[in-house]
Design an enzyme around this catalytic site. Structure first.
Site, PDB file in Angstrom:
ATOM      1  N   GLN A  52      14.992  36.198  92.048  1.00  0.00           N
ATOM      2  CA  GLN A  52      14.762  37.764  92.430  1.00  0.00           C
ATOM      3  C   GLN A  52      13.135  37.606  93.011  1.00  0.00           C
ATOM      4  OE1 GLN A  52      17.232  40.129  90.846  1.00  0.00           O
ATOM      5  NE2 GLN A  52      16.423  42.140  91.812  1.00  0.00           N
ATOM      6  N   SER A  69      16.283  32.103  86.688  1.00  0.00           N
ATOM      7  CA  SER A  69      17.040  33.106  86.461  1.00  0.00           C
ATOM      8  C   SER A  69      18.422  33.285  87.548  1.00  0.00           C
ATOM      9  CB  SER A  69      16.415  34.705  86.841  1.00  0.00           C
ATOM     10  OG  SER A  69      16.942  35.752  86.478  1.00  0.00           O
ATOM     11  N   LEU A  70      18.105  34.159  88.463  1.00  0.00           N
ATOM     12  CA  LEU A  70      19.229  34.089  89.468  1.00  0.00           C
ATOM     13  C   LEU A  70      19.478  32.816  90.033  1.00  0.00           C
ATOM     14  CD1 LEU A  70      21.401  35.302  91.968  1.00  0.00           C
ATOM     15  CD2 LEU A  70      18.895  35.657  93.128  1.00  0.00           C
ATOM     16  N   ARG A  89      27.294  39.991  88.797  1.00  0.00           N
ATOM     17  CA  ARG A  89      26.130  39.886  88.082  1.00  0.00           C
ATOM     18  C   ARG A  89      25.073  41.101  88.545  1.00  0.00           C
ATOM     19  NH1 ARG A  89      20.659  37.465  88.269  1.00  0.00           N
ATOM     20  NH2 ARG A  89      20.148  36.534  86.305  1.00  0.00           N
ATOM     21  N   HIS A 142      16.584  40.113  81.174  1.00  0.00           N
ATOM     22  CA  HIS A 142      16.199  39.370  80.344  1.00  0.00           C
ATOM     23  C   HIS A 142      15.771  40.043  79.025  1.00  0.00           C
ATOM     24  CE1 HIS A 142      17.166  36.331  82.868  1.00  0.00           C
ATOM     25  NE2 HIS A 142      16.347  36.685  84.071  1.00  0.00           N
ATOM     26  N   GLN A 153      22.116  34.153  79.250  1.00  0.00           N
ATOM     27  CA  GLN A 153      20.787  34.266  80.157  1.00  0.00           C
ATOM     28  C   GLN A 153      20.440  35.625  80.338  1.00  0.00           C
ATOM     29  OE1 GLN A 153      20.383  34.624  84.107  1.00  0.00           O
ATOM     30  NE2 GLN A 153      19.973  32.304  84.466  1.00  0.00           N
TER      31      GLN A 153
END
Length: 296
Positions: free
Chosen positions: A9, A87-88, A112, A200, A249
């Site tokens: 992101q 991440s993503l 998500r 996170h 995650q």
């Protein structure tokens, strides 16, 4: 050896993916398939939307995922020895490695994004901040733990992006107090990030539970090549390990520095960023200046 890395992101921009759509029949088919799965024309927002429209979580995450995965799919000489995603971006890496189908990847990323949005709304006053400093990562994490113990406010080390840049995440008050203590300890700057919530961190627990339920009913396959996952910065190819790491995650830190170091130790010499922007190329160079970087 060649490592492909996929952004997360923050890499979105208006017009993203339009050149792919217009120049490739294969890309066009995949974009239209994604429009059908999502139930709205995300391509209209990607190609012509405002920055504000692109910042919507339900748009941002699928948009970056689509740009990355479709770019990888139509690149004929894309032959990685290993992959990782920030991440993503881990979902983009999983599709490229054959762990998830394109369709299941789109569906999971959408779920998500919506789950994270709902978790943000449950704890409205949560945020993230980038810590720019020469402090050791361990000291930053320790100060966050100390603030949590003393105040009961949530604040954790969330993104180990590169040496000198670590992102903290938590409640507004927890991040504020930790920011003050970090500056007292010698941090140069603590910059609030324009994000919708505390990604996170433990605040994402409701989203983790939602995503876990979706992952458990989605078909996964053994990876064609190792994927270095955010949670432990270790290579995985087996379904059970990949699933467990993917579920963990959302509430665990992104160990990007450690992932790049592990890939280098395992023989990666060239890191190719596949997706919008050049953020990861910059981070790789800060982690290891001798690594070669490129974009697709």
């Amino acid at each position: 050896m060649k490592a492909y890395v996929f952004p997360g992101q923050g890499s979105q921009f208006s017009g993203m993916g339009k050149d792919l759509y217009e120049s490739s029949e294969e890309a066009r088919i995949l974009f239209e398939k994604a429009n059908d799965i999502l139930g709205f024309r995300i391509t209209d927002i990607m190609f012509n939307g405002t920055d504000e429209e692109l910042k919507q979580t339900k748009v941002t995450q699928p948009a970056i995922f689509l740009h990355s995965v479709i770019l990888a799919a139509i690149t004929p000489d894309l032959k990685p020895d290993m992959v990782a995603g920030h991440s993503l971006g881990e979902f983009s890496a999983l599709v490229t490695a054959g762990v998830l189908s394109f369709e299941d990847g789109v569906s999971l990323v959408s779920k998500r994004a919506l789950a994270m949005q709902r978790a943000c709304e449950i704890t409205a006053s949560s945020t993230m901040a980038a810590v720019l400093s020469s402090l050791p990562d361990e000291q930053i994490a320790s100060i966050c733990e100390q603030v949590m113990q003393e105040t009961g406010e949530v604040v954790v080390a969330a993104n180990y992006n590169c040496p000198g840049q670590l992102v903290i995440s938590g409640s507004q008050e927890g991040v504020r107090i930790a920011g003050e203590k970090l500056k007292e300890a010698g941090a140069k700057r603590v910059l609030p990030l324009p994000v919708g919530g505390a990604f996170h961190s433990p605040i994402m627990e409701p989203a983790r539970e939602e995503l876990a339920a979706a992952i458990e009913v989605t078909p996964f396959h053994t990876a064609k090549f190792p994927i270095y996952q955010n949670v432990n910065a270790l290579p995985a190819t087996q379904i059970d390990a990949i699933k467990a790491n993917l579920i963990a995650q959302l509430t665990a830190p992104v160990r990007w520095t450690q992932s790049i170091q592990a890939m280098r130790a395992d023989g990666a010499t060239l890191f190719v960023e596949c997706g919008p922007g050049k953020v990861l190329q910059g981070l790789v160079k800060k982690i290891d200046a001798s690594a070669e970087t490129a974009g697709v």
